[in-house]
Write a protein that holds these residues in place. Structure first.
Motif, PDB file in Angstrom:
ATOM      1  N   GLU A  36      33.790  39.050  35.713  1.00  0.00           N
ATOM      2  CA  GLU A  36      34.102  37.744  36.293  1.00  0.00           C
ATOM      3  C   GLU A  36      35.516  37.364  35.877  1.00  0.00           C
ATOM      4  N   GLY A  37      36.365  37.070  36.842  1.00  0.00           N
ATOM      5  CA  GLY A  37      37.706  36.586  36.526  1.00  0.00           C
ATOM      6  C   GLY A  37      38.761  37.677  36.535  1.00  0.00           C
ATOM      7  N   ASN A  38      40.001  37.235  36.717  1.00  0.00           N
ATOM      8  CA  ASN A  38      41.181  38.100  36.768  1.00  0.00           C
ATOM      9  C   ASN A  38      41.960  37.872  35.477  1.00  0.00           C
ATOM     10  N   ARG A  39      41.805  38.754  34.508  1.00  0.00           N
ATOM     11  CA  ARG A  39      42.308  38.454  33.164  1.00  0.00           C
ATOM     12  C   ARG A  39      43.059  39.637  32.535  1.00  0.00           C
ATOM     13  N   ASP A  42      44.263  42.955  34.129  1.00  0.00           N
ATOM     14  CA  ASP A  42      43.897  43.013  35.546  1.00  0.00           C
ATOM     15  C   ASP A  42      44.991  42.517  36.493  1.00  0.00           C
ATOM     16  N   VAL A 253      35.546  40.572  41.805  1.00  0.00           N
ATOM     17  CA  VAL A 253      36.617  39.574  41.698  1.00  0.00           C
ATOM     18  C   VAL A 253      37.325  39.414  43.051  1.00  0.00           C
TER      19      VAL A 253
END
Length: 257
Positions: A36-39, A42, A253
């Protein structure tokens, strides 16, 4: 600071602290690639896959520390089970990390990313496959800025011998270059604050030892090791980056976009 406060005020309460490194998508559970999420890495990986980041200001031999989220969760569960059962008024700290037991280099991360995007390229707004090249590692901010600007200009169909584009087109290209450079500089400052390497000049590159997690694993039965896998040594980074993490990122994502 949170750890210091807990240590000071815990009195006789048993405390377990688990320090994960860069947490990325699941290796196995709840299913491979879940995220979950662009972190963290990434955004760089995505810019690279889109052909917008053909070069990076970094030492290719610098070690990065990545750990799948399910290994972090399992480490927490196993540590809780051990120290919760013993209920001794101790403070125990565990590193859910890979840089000692199973390190991966910046070069490897982008090599495996390149393998993925070459075999399964992203599609641009015109429905065309985005072609990428091997990541170029640069050693200075000026080299990085020049290289990125040159590449983006060429991607927009311009060459040095061609006429200067109209002002609107030129501003669009210039803005695109500046946005990418500003993003990377912010990312680089953040990574430097978190003790990673600085633009190829290794000022302080820590390794996070997970020896205490290994000691926990020795106490587990074969069945427990299967149920609560927390061994980073089993990770095949080529398989993880190319076949698990990036496909998971694109599915959960980007949602196929």
């Amino acid at each position: 600071m949170g750890e210091m406060l807990i240590t000071k005020q815990r009195e006789n309460i048993p405390v377990v602290i688990v320090r994960p490194s860069v947490v990325e998508s699941a290796y196995r559970e709840p299913f491979p690639g879940w995220i979950e999420g662009n972190r963290m890495f990434d955004p760089l990986m995505l810019f690279y896959g889109k052909g917008q980041l053909p070069g990076i200001l970094e030492n290719p031999n610098a070690v990065i520390d990545i750990v799948p989220v399910d290994i972090v969760v399992n480490t927490i569960l196993v540590a809780m089970a051990k120290h919760g059962r013993e209920a001794k008024p101790e403070l125990n700290v565990y590193h859910a990390a890979s840089s000692v037991s199973n390190p991966i280099l910046f070069y490897d991360f982008f090599k495996y990313s390149c393998d993925h995007f070459k075999s399964s390229p992203l599609i641009d707004r015109d429905g065309k496959q985005i072609r990428i090249t091997d990541m170029k590692f640069l050693s200075s901010l000026s080299d990085f800025s020049s290289y990125i600007s040159s590449e983006i200009i060429q991607q927009n169909g311009l060459r040095d011998h061609q006429a200067v584009p109209d002002e609107k087109h030129f501003v669009k290209i210039k803005t695109k270059c500046e946005k990418l450079e500003n993003f990377f500089c912010i990312w680089l400052r953040f990574m430097n604050l978190t003790c990673f390497s600085l633009a190829g000049q290794i000022l302080f590159q820590p390794r996070f030892d997970n020896a205490k997690v290994k000691a926990l694993m020795k106490m587990m039965s074969v069945e427990e090791k299967k149920l609560f896998a927390c061994d980073v040594g089993i990770i095949d980074w080529k398989e993880y980056v190319r076949d698990i993490h990036i496909p998971g990122f694109r599915t959960y994502v980007l949602k196929g976009k």
